[in-house]
Scaffold this motif. Structure first.
Motif, PDB file in Angstrom:
ATOM      1  N   ASN A 176      21.786   3.105  -7.407  1.00  0.00           N
ATOM      2  CA  ASN A 176      21.238   4.431  -7.455  1.00  0.00           C
ATOM      3  C   ASN A 176      22.271   5.201  -6.653  1.00  0.00           C
ATOM      4  N   PRO A 177      22.716   6.315  -6.928  1.00  0.00           N
ATOM      5  CA  PRO A 177      23.795   6.940  -6.333  1.00  0.00           C
ATOM      6  C   PRO A 177      23.278   7.550  -4.756  1.00  0.00           C
ATOM      7  N   ASP A 178      22.206   7.837  -4.612  1.00  0.00           N
ATOM      8  CA  ASP A 178      21.514   8.045  -3.381  1.00  0.00           C
ATOM      9  C   ASP A 178      21.522   6.729  -2.218  1.00  0.00           C
ATOM     10  N   CYS A 179      21.318   5.694  -2.837  1.00  0.00           N
ATOM     11  CA  CYS A 179      21.296   4.525  -2.164  1.00  0.00           C
ATOM     12  C   CYS A 179      22.686   4.476  -1.674  1.00  0.00           C
ATOM     13  N   GLN A 180      23.735   4.602  -2.545  1.00  0.00           N
ATOM     14  CA  GLN A 180      25.197   4.403  -2.046  1.00  0.00           C
ATOM     15  C   GLN A 180      25.561   5.272  -0.834  1.00  0.00           C
ATOM     16  N   ARG A 181      25.126   6.795  -1.270  1.00  0.00           N
ATOM     17  CA  ARG A 181      25.321   7.710  -0.083  1.00  0.00           C
ATOM     18  C   ARG A 181      24.483   7.383   1.157  1.00  0.00           C
ATOM     19  N   LEU A 182      23.524   7.185   1.032  1.00  0.00           N
ATOM     20  CA  LEU A 182      22.638   6.746   2.431  1.00  0.00           C
ATOM     21  C   LEU A 182      23.125   5.495   3.107  1.00  0.00           C
ATOM     22  N   ARG A 183      23.419   4.517   2.424  1.00  0.00           N
ATOM     23  CA  ARG A 183      23.999   3.267   2.857  1.00  0.00           C
ATOM     24  C   ARG A 183      25.398   3.555   3.504  1.00  0.00           C
ATOM     25  N   ALA A 184      26.002   4.290   2.953  1.00  0.00           N
ATOM     26  CA  ALA A 184      27.566   4.651   3.556  1.00  0.00           C
ATOM     27  C   ALA A 184      27.136   5.635   4.988  1.00  0.00           C
ATOM     28  N   LYS A 185      26.214   6.311   5.026  1.00  0.00           N
ATOM     29  CA  LYS A 185      25.817   6.912   6.102  1.00  0.00           C
ATOM     30  C   LYS A 185      25.516   6.274   7.433  1.00  0.00           C
ATOM     31  N   ILE A 186      24.900   4.803   7.120  1.00  0.00           N
ATOM     32  CA  ILE A 186      24.577   4.019   8.329  1.00  0.00           C
ATOM     33  C   ILE A 186      25.624   2.845   8.241  1.00  0.00           C
ATOM     34  N   GLY A 187      26.739   2.777   7.533  1.00  0.00           N
ATOM     35  CA  GLY A 187      27.627   1.946   7.575  1.00  0.00           C
ATOM     36  C   GLY A 187      27.645   0.587   6.800  1.00  0.00           C
ATOM     37  N   LEU A 188      26.772   0.817   5.841  1.00  0.00           N
ATOM     38  CA  LEU A 188      26.673  -0.508   5.167  1.00  0.00           C
ATOM     39  C   LEU A 188      27.653  -0.267   3.864  1.00  0.00           C
ATOM     40  N   PRO A 189      27.979  -1.370   3.221  1.00  0.00           N
ATOM     41  CA  PRO A 189      28.837  -1.251   2.045  1.00  0.00           C
ATOM     42  C   PRO A 189      28.033  -0.801   0.865  1.00  0.00           C
ATOM     43  N   PRO A 190      28.707  -0.362  -0.307  1.00  0.00           N
ATOM     44  CA  PRO A 190      28.130  -0.013  -1.245  1.00  0.00           C
ATOM     45  C   PRO A 190      27.288  -1.166  -2.015  1.00  0.00           C
ATOM     46  N   LEU A 191      26.301  -0.830  -2.790  1.00  0.00           N
ATOM     47  CA  LEU A 191      25.579  -1.767  -3.558  1.00  0.00           C
ATOM     48  C   LEU A 191      26.173  -2.377  -4.861  1.00  0.00           C
ATOM     49  N   PRO A 192      26.342  -3.575  -5.057  1.00  0.00           N
ATOM     50  CA  PRO A 192      26.964  -3.741  -6.542  1.00  0.00           C
ATOM     51  C   PRO A 192      25.896  -3.576  -7.763  1.00  0.00           C
TER      52      PRO A 192
ATOM     53  N   GLN B 282       0.902  -1.299  -0.062  1.00  0.00           N
ATOM     54  CA  GLN B 282       0.165   0.013   0.019  1.00  0.00           C
ATOM     55  C   GLN B 282       0.918   1.286  -0.018  1.00  0.00           C
ATOM     56  N   ARG B 283       2.321   0.999  -0.215  1.00  0.00           N
ATOM     57  CA  ARG B 283       3.187   2.337  -0.125  1.00  0.00           C
ATOM     58  C   ARG B 283       2.800   3.406  -1.058  1.00  0.00           C
ATOM     59  N   PRO B 284       3.294   4.617  -0.913  1.00  0.00           N
ATOM     60  CA  PRO B 284       2.825   5.570  -1.877  1.00  0.00           C
ATOM     61  C   PRO B 284       3.626   5.657  -2.968  1.00  0.00           C
ATOM     62  N   SER B 285       3.514   6.445  -4.038  1.00  0.00           N
ATOM     63  CA  SER B 285       4.151   6.442  -5.151  1.00  0.00           C
ATOM     64  C   SER B 285       5.627   6.809  -4.948  1.00  0.00           C
ATOM     65  N   PRO B 286       6.176   8.054  -4.074  1.00  0.00           N
ATOM     66  CA  PRO B 286       7.322   8.239  -4.124  1.00  0.00           C
ATOM     67  C   PRO B 286       8.114   6.935  -3.788  1.00  0.00           C
ATOM     68  N   CYS B 287       7.611   6.079  -3.096  1.00  0.00           N
ATOM     69  CA  CYS B 287       8.443   4.830  -2.486  1.00  0.00           C
ATOM     70  C   CYS B 287       8.370   3.779  -3.689  1.00  0.00           C
ATOM     71  N   ARG B 288       7.260   3.725  -4.494  1.00  0.00           N
ATOM     72  CA  ARG B 288       7.278   2.926  -5.696  1.00  0.00           C
ATOM     73  C   ARG B 288       8.332   3.365  -6.771  1.00  0.00           C
ATOM     74  N   GLU B 289       8.455   4.823  -6.756  1.00  0.00           N
ATOM     75  CA  GLU B 289       9.316   5.118  -8.085  1.00  0.00           C
ATOM     76  C   GLU B 289      10.750   5.209  -7.631  1.00  0.00           C
ATOM     77  N   TYR B 290      11.121   5.287  -6.533  1.00  0.00           N
ATOM     78  CA  TYR B 290      12.324   5.069  -6.018  1.00  0.00           C
ATOM     79  C   TYR B 290      13.099   3.879  -6.381  1.00  0.00           C
ATOM     80  N   ARG B 291      13.900   3.866  -7.081  1.00  0.00           N
ATOM     81  CA  ARG B 291      14.604   2.642  -7.646  1.00  0.00           C
ATOM     82  C   ARG B 291      16.015   2.228  -7.097  1.00  0.00           C
ATOM     83  N   VAL B 292      16.411   0.937  -6.825  1.00  0.00           N
ATOM     84  CA  VAL B 292      17.796   0.722  -6.472  1.00  0.00           C
ATOM     85  C   VAL B 292      18.724   0.931  -7.458  1.00  0.00           C
ATOM     86  N   TRP B 293      18.093   0.428  -8.610  1.00  0.00           N
ATOM     87  CA  TRP B 293      19.102   0.168  -9.720  1.00  0.00           C
ATOM     88  C   TRP B 293      18.475   0.700 -10.983  1.00  0.00           C
ATOM     89  N   SER B 294      19.382   1.510 -11.776  1.00  0.00           N
ATOM     90  CA  SER B 294      18.919   2.182 -13.114  1.00  0.00           C
ATOM     91  C   SER B 294      18.807   0.920 -14.292  1.00  0.00           C
TER      92      SER B 294
END
Ligand code: SF4
Ligand code: SF4
Length: 139
Positions: free
Chosen positions: A119-135, A101-113
């Motif tokens: 997604n560079p935003d994923c990489q940036r946000l993951r780094a902020k919480i100490g997670l490795p970059p996505l492959p 039931q999530r809203p459209s911005p959550c549906r439009e946000y994509r992990v991979w192009s």
């Protein structure tokens, strides 16, 4: 980028927006991340509320932004945790309690192009919480 084997299934809407659904399995990096769900203000038109025809987002989970726009509770000012997020950010098991039931911005946000790059935003946000970059997108 489409097909039953993909961890990220794309669905083109009637208005040509592209929504992404992530697989509910270990290949889905979001199920041990959740960083974006505590970072952005997640806003949408009121028509996405369940009380509107065709809407899905539970009314009790949104805050009013203006006469036409609401946002997920907790995300009003940005850098706040969405009320629908369950679990510990950055740990296995984190998930959205209203995924279907999530809203459209959550549906439009994509992990991979389309080219499979993360997604560079994923990489940036993951780094902020100490997670490795996505492959690159698997498969
Ligand atoms: S920041 Fe990216 S990888 Fe992390 S939960 Fe959000 S979409 Fe998924
Ligand atoms: S509704 Fe779900 S996917 Fe969207 S920000 Fe909240 S927890 Fe994340």
């Amino acid at each position: 980028m489409q097909g039953k084997q993909s961890v990220q299934l794309l669905n083109i809407q009637a208005d040509e927006r592209v929504f992404a659904d992530m697989a509910n399995d270990d290949a889905n990096p979001c199920l041990s991340c959740g960083a974006c769900c505590q970072y952005f203000r997640v806003s949408m038109y009121m028509g996405e509320m369940a009380s509107s025809p065709g809407g899905t987002v539970p009314d009790e989970l949104v805050s009013r932004v203006n006469p036409y726009i609401v946002c997920m509770k907790g995300t009003e000012a940005g850098h706040g945790r969405c009320i629908a997020l369950r679990g510990e950010v950055g740990k296995p098991g984190i998930h959205c309690a209203i995924y279907a039931q999530r809203p459209s911005p959550c549906r439009e946000y994509r992990v991979w192009s389309n080219d499979g790059s993360p997604n560079p935003d994923c990489q940036r946000l993951r780094a902020k919480i100490g997670l490795p970059p996505l492959p690159a997108m698997p498969g």
